[in-house]
Write a protein that holds these residues in place. Structure first.
Motif, PDB file in Angstrom:
ATOM      1  N   GLU A 166       0.838  -1.209   0.000  1.00 12.17           N
ATOM      2  CA  GLU A 166       0.000   0.000   0.000  1.00 12.17           C
ATOM      3  C   GLU A 166       0.868   1.253   0.000  1.00 12.17           C
ATOM      4  OE1 GLU A 166      -3.129   0.379  -0.360  1.00 12.17           O
ATOM      5  OE2 GLU A 166      -4.192  -1.431   0.278  1.00 12.17           O
ATOM      6  N   THR A 167       1.496   1.499  -1.128  1.00 12.81           N
ATOM      7  CA  THR A 167       2.417   2.629  -1.201  1.00 12.81           C
ATOM      8  C   THR A 167       1.707   3.974  -1.172  1.00 12.81           C
ATOM      9  OG1 THR A 167       2.424   2.522  -3.615  1.00 12.81           O
ATOM     10  CG2 THR A 167       4.121   1.279  -2.468  1.00 12.81           C
ATOM     11  N   HIS A 168       0.429   4.012  -1.517  1.00 16.38           N
ATOM     12  CA  HIS A 168      -0.260   5.305  -1.650  1.00 16.38           C
ATOM     13  C   HIS A 168      -0.524   5.968  -0.315  1.00 16.38           C
ATOM     14  CE1 HIS A 168      -3.909   3.615  -0.031  1.00 16.38           C
ATOM     15  NE2 HIS A 168      -4.494   4.775  -0.148  1.00 16.38           N
ATOM     16  N   ARG A 169      -0.492   5.232   0.786  1.00 17.36           N
ATOM     17  CA  ARG A 169      -0.976   5.752   2.067  1.00 17.36           C
ATOM     18  C   ARG A 169       0.018   6.651   2.792  1.00 17.36           C
ATOM     19  NH1 ARG A 169      -3.737   0.225   4.529  1.00 17.36           N
ATOM     20  NH2 ARG A 169      -5.655   0.338   3.291  1.00 17.36           N
ATOM     21  N   HIS A 170       1.260   6.615   2.414  1.00 16.43           N
ATOM     22  CA  HIS A 170       2.300   7.235   3.235  1.00 16.43           C
ATOM     23  C   HIS A 170       2.784   8.543   2.601  1.00 16.43           C
ATOM     24  CE1 HIS A 170       2.309   3.596   5.594  1.00 16.43           C
ATOM     25  NE2 HIS A 170       2.318   2.923   4.460  1.00 16.43           N
ATOM     26  N   PRO A 171       2.792   9.625   3.369  1.00 18.68           N
ATOM     27  CA  PRO A 171       3.162  10.930   2.806  1.00 18.68           C
ATOM     28  C   PRO A 171       4.519  10.942   2.127  1.00 18.68           C
ATOM     29  CG  PRO A 171       2.164  11.211   4.972  1.00 18.68           C
ATOM     30  CD  PRO A 171       2.341   9.734   4.775  1.00 18.68           C
ATOM     31  N   VAL A 172       5.464  10.125   2.588  1.00 22.15           N
ATOM     32  CA  VAL A 172       6.810  10.173   2.025  1.00 22.15           C
ATOM     33  C   VAL A 172       6.821   9.833   0.541  1.00 22.15           C
ATOM     34  CG1 VAL A 172       7.398   7.766   2.557  1.00 22.15           C
ATOM     35  CG2 VAL A 172       9.211   9.498   2.432  1.00 22.15           C
ATOM     36  N   VAL A 173       5.844   9.057   0.070  1.00 20.49           N
ATOM     37  CA  VAL A 173       5.902   8.642  -1.336  1.00 20.49           C
ATOM     38  C   VAL A 173       5.750   9.818  -2.281  1.00 20.49           C
ATOM     39  CG1 VAL A 173       5.049   6.335  -0.788  1.00 20.49           C
ATOM     40  CG2 VAL A 173       3.446   8.083  -1.589  1.00 20.49           C
ATOM     41  N   MET A 174       5.291  10.957  -1.792  1.00 16.55           N
ATOM     42  CA  MET A 174       5.188  12.136  -2.647  1.00 16.55           C
ATOM     43  C   MET A 174       6.282  13.149  -2.382  1.00 16.55           C
ATOM     44  SD  MET A 174       2.881  10.911  -4.403  1.00 16.55           S
ATOM     45  CE  MET A 174       2.967  12.210  -5.618  1.00 16.55           C
ATOM     46  N   ASP A 175       7.312  12.759  -1.643  1.00 14.48           N
ATOM     47  CA  ASP A 175       8.488  13.622  -1.521  1.00 14.48           C
ATOM     48  C   ASP A 175       9.102  13.765  -2.912  1.00 14.48           C
ATOM     49  OD1 ASP A 175      11.309  14.382  -1.205  1.00 14.48           O
ATOM     50  OD2 ASP A 175      10.955  14.106   0.936  1.00 14.48           O
ATOM     51  N   PRO A 176       9.323  14.996  -3.390  1.00 17.15           N
ATOM     52  CA  PRO A 176       9.858  15.170  -4.756  1.00 17.15           C
ATOM     53  C   PRO A 176      11.165  14.445  -4.998  1.00 17.15           C
ATOM     54  CG  PRO A 176       9.039  17.252  -3.906  1.00 17.15           C
ATOM     55  CD  PRO A 176       9.000  16.287  -2.751  1.00 17.15           C
ATOM     56  N   ARG A 177      11.922  14.188  -3.937  1.00 15.70           N
ATOM     57  CA  ARG A 177      13.198  13.502  -4.120  1.00 15.70           C
ATOM     58  C   ARG A 177      13.037  12.044  -4.523  1.00 15.70           C
ATOM     59  NH1 ARG A 177      15.509  15.431   1.570  1.00 15.70           N
ATOM     60  NH2 ARG A 177      13.264  15.240   1.986  1.00 15.70           N
TER      61      ARG A 177
END
Length: 277
Positions: A166-177
């Motif tokens: 469930e990669t979508h749930r965690h805020p870090v996945v949208m870190d631009p880096r």
């Protein structure tokens, strides 16, 4: 269907044949290049698997630009012929970007692959997709499509015993880096995080939830507040649209695909050569 994987001495499941099906993310775009070679999350997952499955062989059938139906039509039979005991199936984002997107049809193609692979005895793992609007405001119209596809993927996975990261749930996945400049493909660090998410979902030894944690100094350099910050944000969006969105739209309008004429980078099961991550 009985488990065909050998037992690990410490009680952990090991694998002999890992096959990856999918599109550009699985092929590895954003992690290396076509000159030096692409890696990607599937290569990186294989590196983690071989630490505890030393006899592992790995094939990657993914080709960039493929829709879910094309992945099914072009890759499923080849995958079944390799008789994997582990498979990753990650596709659907290219469909989401099309005006004619049909969530039920896309999920149907994914479920057909889940069903065929699990019926043959493979353990299958997939992912849910993050909301692109959290990275690119211009992508806001895609948010309901992603949410709908994720819901259908979860339901299909439950029906066939497929593991879901469930990669979508965690805020870090949208870190631009974690993303390439095109905001469509993961960066090398992003691919590493995806591989770690899959390893954690599979319960591999030494895997944990560290992939969900923020990067050090996570807050990126701010664009400022007030009118100046708003103008900088707008300028960033316009540069991205001109550099990446425009060319992508031109390919769609002319019927061209980024994967035209391409074949799988690793069509045969080969031993895994570990590299620095």
């Amino acid at each position: 269907m009985p488990d065909r994987s050998p037992a690990h001495p410490a009680g952990h499941r090991t694998y002999a044949r890992y096959v990856a099906l999918g599109d550009s993310q699985t092929e590895g775009l954003g992690d290396g290049d076509d000159t030096s070679g692409l890696r990607g999350f599937a290569d990186r997952l294989a590196d983690q698997l071989v630490l505890h499955s030393p006899e592992l062989t790995y094939a990657n059938l993914a080709v960039r630009g493929r829709l879910a139906g094309q992945v099914r039509a072009e890759q499923l039979d080849a995958a079944l012929a390799l008789r994997p005991d582990l498979a990753t199936v990650v596709a659907g984002v290219n469909d989401v970007l099309r005006p004619s997107f049909d969530a039920d049809a896309v999920a149907g193609h994914l479920e057909a692959m889940f069903a065929a692979l699990t019926a043959q005895g493979a353990r299958v793992v997939t992912v849910t997709f993050p909301d692109p609007a959290r990275l690119t405001p211009l992508a806001r119209p895609l948010s309901p499509r992603i949410a709908g596809l994720n819901d259908r993927v979860r339901r299909a996975a439950r029906r066939h015993g497929v593991v879901v990261a469930e990669t979508h749930r965690h805020p870090v996945v949208m870190d631009p880096r974690l993303w390439s400049p095109d905001r469509l493909h993961a960066s090398p660090l992003g691919h590493l995080r995806i591989a770690s998410a899959l390893a954690h979902a599979l319960g591999l030894p030494d895997s944990d939830d560290s992939w969900t944690r923020p990067l050090p100094d996570q807050a990126p350099a701010g664009r400022g507040s007030g009118p100046a910050g708003a103008w900088r944000t707008l300028a960033d969006e316009l540069r991205w649209a001109a550099g990446f969105l425009g060319p992508w739209l031109r390919r769609r309008l002319t019927g061209r695909s980024s994967g035209g004429g391409r074949t799988a980078k690793r069509p045969l099961l080969l031993p895994v050569r570990t590299e620095e991550t």
